[in-house]
Structure formats: structure tokens, C-alpha cells
Motif scaffolding. Structure first.
Motif: not given
Length: 341
Positions: A309-315, A324-332
Motif C-alpha cells: 500500500x506504500x505511496x511515500x518513501x524518504x531516504x 523508509x516507506x509508508x502509506x500514510x501522509x502524516x507518518x511520511x
């Protein structure tokens, strides 16, 4: 000796003879014509610390050997020196293993006038610089030839593209003779791309249409530039799918770097506003074309995306290229803060 025993004995003898003939045929075939799926003008590189076995194993992994076991049996029991010399060698489908071994041991035909290594993720501008610095052809000559080179059927001509052939010059080590033309250099790199694509099709049991290839290479080129860790490439292939399916912009920095032609990978807010068909902060969907030459692993990742379900990731800051991967914008947003963004 009874008739039954005699008949059984004769059948066994016949079976042994047939088995020996089949074995001899397979052995002879593997020795006299050991190579398959070899393209015209294909070359292999023998590197420092390579042995004959590592070279043969590499070719086998690439699907270019009929029977590695038979070849290894031959080389093990054959006499003579088996120490291979560093160099770049042409390989032909009608080479016998004896001919091939003779090349590598003697170094014959192993030294081209020029050699160049094109790393994964190089774009055409960087490739042009590399062939220039290697003394093969000048950068201007190469770029001019790129613009005029006849496009393969799977490359769609588009005036919005910076270079129509971007993404299709396969990253590898190449050897070239003196006075080679820019067109010959380009042809060799495209043929290598086609060879690797055929390998992938054979391994995956698929046949890709011309219409599918560009879409795959665009995605693979983004993955190549965005991701350093091979295990993460299929994950990001899945992220691209998820974003496109949800109608989101890809917003991937590598496309913006290509659009702005920056030398650094740092992207500013102003950069994201650049009106370019390559800038995925500006355009919806995929960029107009590939942004670099992807390697085999990135192409395979597109064909085998990891579902999530991931749509965000950050180095990760201070890591080895992991994200780091996540599907939640706030967590991103939290992940970005924690990693210094």
C-alpha cells in the motif's frame, strides 16, 4: 545362458550404447558450439581476479551457454594453461570452447584500441562525455549522431523528448577498435540493450510488444536513478503503480533533476515548478521518456513489482541508501522530519 537372460543382457548393452551415443552427442555439441543467444558484435569483459570458471559461470547466468557442466568437464581434463588474461573479448555463437579458451588465455583479440564502462543510471549526456574521455568519438559527434540515428521500432519519436534514444543505450563495458564511428558505438549499445531485453523475456517467459517496452524503460529509468539498494527496486516499482492508479503525481526527484539538468540531486521548491514534460511534480503520469539508461535489475523490478500500500518513501539519513516507506501522509511527514528533511 537362458534366452531370457540373454535378451536382458542384449537390451542392457543396447541401452548402454544408446546412452553413450546420446552422452557423446551432448558432450560434443557443448564443446564444439557451447554458446547460445549471442548477439552480433557481442563482447565480454574479463576482469582482474577472474578465473575461467567465473567467466563461464557469468555467461551461464546470462543464459548464453548450452551446458555448463559439460564445458567444465572439458576444461578440467584438458591440458594447457587456463589462466585467463584481463581484457575485452568478442564472443561468437560459432566459437568452440577450444577457440574461446585460446582467446582468453593468449589475450588474442582481447585488447581493443578503446574501452569504456557505462555505469547504470548514466544519461546520454554522461555517456557522450564518457566515450569522449575514452578517446572513442567526440562528445559533439556522438550527440549529433544520437539525434540522427534511425530509431528502433520500440522507440517512439516525440519532439518533446530531449533525446529519443535516452534509456536504450545499455550500461556495460564496451570495446571499440580505432576509428570507430559514432553510429557504430550507438549500434553496439542498442544491440546490447536488445540482447538483455531478450534474456529477460526468456527468463520471465514473456514476449514484450513495442508498445510495452517504452513504458517499462521509463519506469525502470526512474527506479535506477531513485534507488541504490536492489531489494528496494521492486518496492518502488509498486509505489509507482500505486500512485498512478490513485491519480497522484509521481513527484519523484530524479525526474526533476533531469528536467532542470542540474548536476546535484538536491531539488528545491522552485525546481518542482519547472514546466517540463519530464518533471513529475509538474506533469501527471509518467514523464515523456526515460531519464537514464537502466540496468537489468531495474527493468526486472518493473516486471515484478512488490505489492504493497506504500505511496511515500524518504531516504534515511546516514544510511547506505535505504528508504523508509509508508502509506500514510502524516507518518511520511514524521519520517521526513526524523531524517532531516
Amino acid at each position: 545362458m537362458g534366452k531370457k537372460v540373454l535378451r536382458g543382457f542384449l537390451i542392457t548393452i543396447v541401452f548402454i550404447i544408446v546412452a553413450l551415443e546420446i552422452g557423446w552427442y551432448l558432450y560434443s555439441s557443448a564443446i564444439n558450439k557451447p554458446f547460445i543467444n549471442i548477439e552480433k558484435d557481442e563482447v565480454i569483459e574479463v576482469k582482474e581476479n577472474d578465473t575461467l570458471n567465473t567467466v563461464l559461470s557469468r555467461l551461464n547466468e546470462e543464459g548464453k551457454m548450452k551446458n555448463l557442466l559439460m564445458v567444465k568437464v572439458y576444461t578440467k581434463f584438458s591440458s594447457g594453461d587456463k589462466t585467463v588474461k584481463v581484457g575485452t573479448y568478442e564472443i561468437h555463437e560459432d566459437d568452440s570452447i577450444h577457440d574461446f579458451l585460446d582467446k582468453l588465455v593468449s589475450g588474442k583479440d582481447g585488447q581493443y584500441a578503446h574501452k569504456v564502462t557505462i555505469p547504470e543510471g548514466y544519461d546520454i549526456e554522461k555517456i557522450a562525455t564518457a566515450v569522449d574521455e575514452a578517446g572513442i568519438v567526440s562528445k559533439d559527434e556522438f550527440l549529433n549522431a544520437i539525434k540522427e540515428y534511425p530509431l528502433p521500432s520500440y522507440v517512439k519519436e516525440n519532439p518533446e523528448k530531449r533525446y529519443n534514444l535516452e534509456g536504450y543505450l545499455f550500461p556495460d563495458t564496451y570495446g571499440f577498435d580505432k576509428d570507430v564511428s559514432a553510429n557504430e558505438v550507438i549500434e553496439k549499445m542498442i544491440k546490447r540493450f536488445e540482447s538483455v531485453l531478450l534474456e529477460i523475456e526468456n527468463e520471465e517467459g514473456i514476449t514484450l510488444s513495442d508498445d510495452e517496452i517504452e513504458d517499462i524503460i521509463i519506469r525502470a529509468s526512474i527506479i535506477e536513478k531513485e534507488i541504490k539498494v536492489d531489494d528496494e527496486r521492486p518496492i518502488v516499482a509498486g509505489v509507482i503503480n500505486n500512485r498512478l492508479e490513485q491519480g497522484m503525481r509521481l513527484q519523484m526527484d530524479a525526474t526533476t533533476v533531469y528536467a532542470t539538468q542540474k548536476t546535484a540531486d538536491t531539488v528545491t521548491i522552485e525546481d518542482t515548478k519547472v514546466e517540463s514534460p519530464y518533471n513529475t511534480y509538474y506533469v501527471k503520469g509518467l514523464p515523456v521518456g526515460p531519464i537514464a539508461s537502466p540496468g537489468k535489475v531495474s527493468i526486472e523490478a518493473v516486471l515484478n513489482p512488490k505489492k504493497s500500500d506504500y505511496i511515500f518513501y524518504v531516504l534515511k539519513k546516514g544510511g547506505n541508501g535505504e528508504h523508509v516507506f509508508t502509506d500514510d501522509y502524516e507518518e511520511h511527514k514524521k519520517n521526513m522530519e526524523e531524517n532531516g528533511y
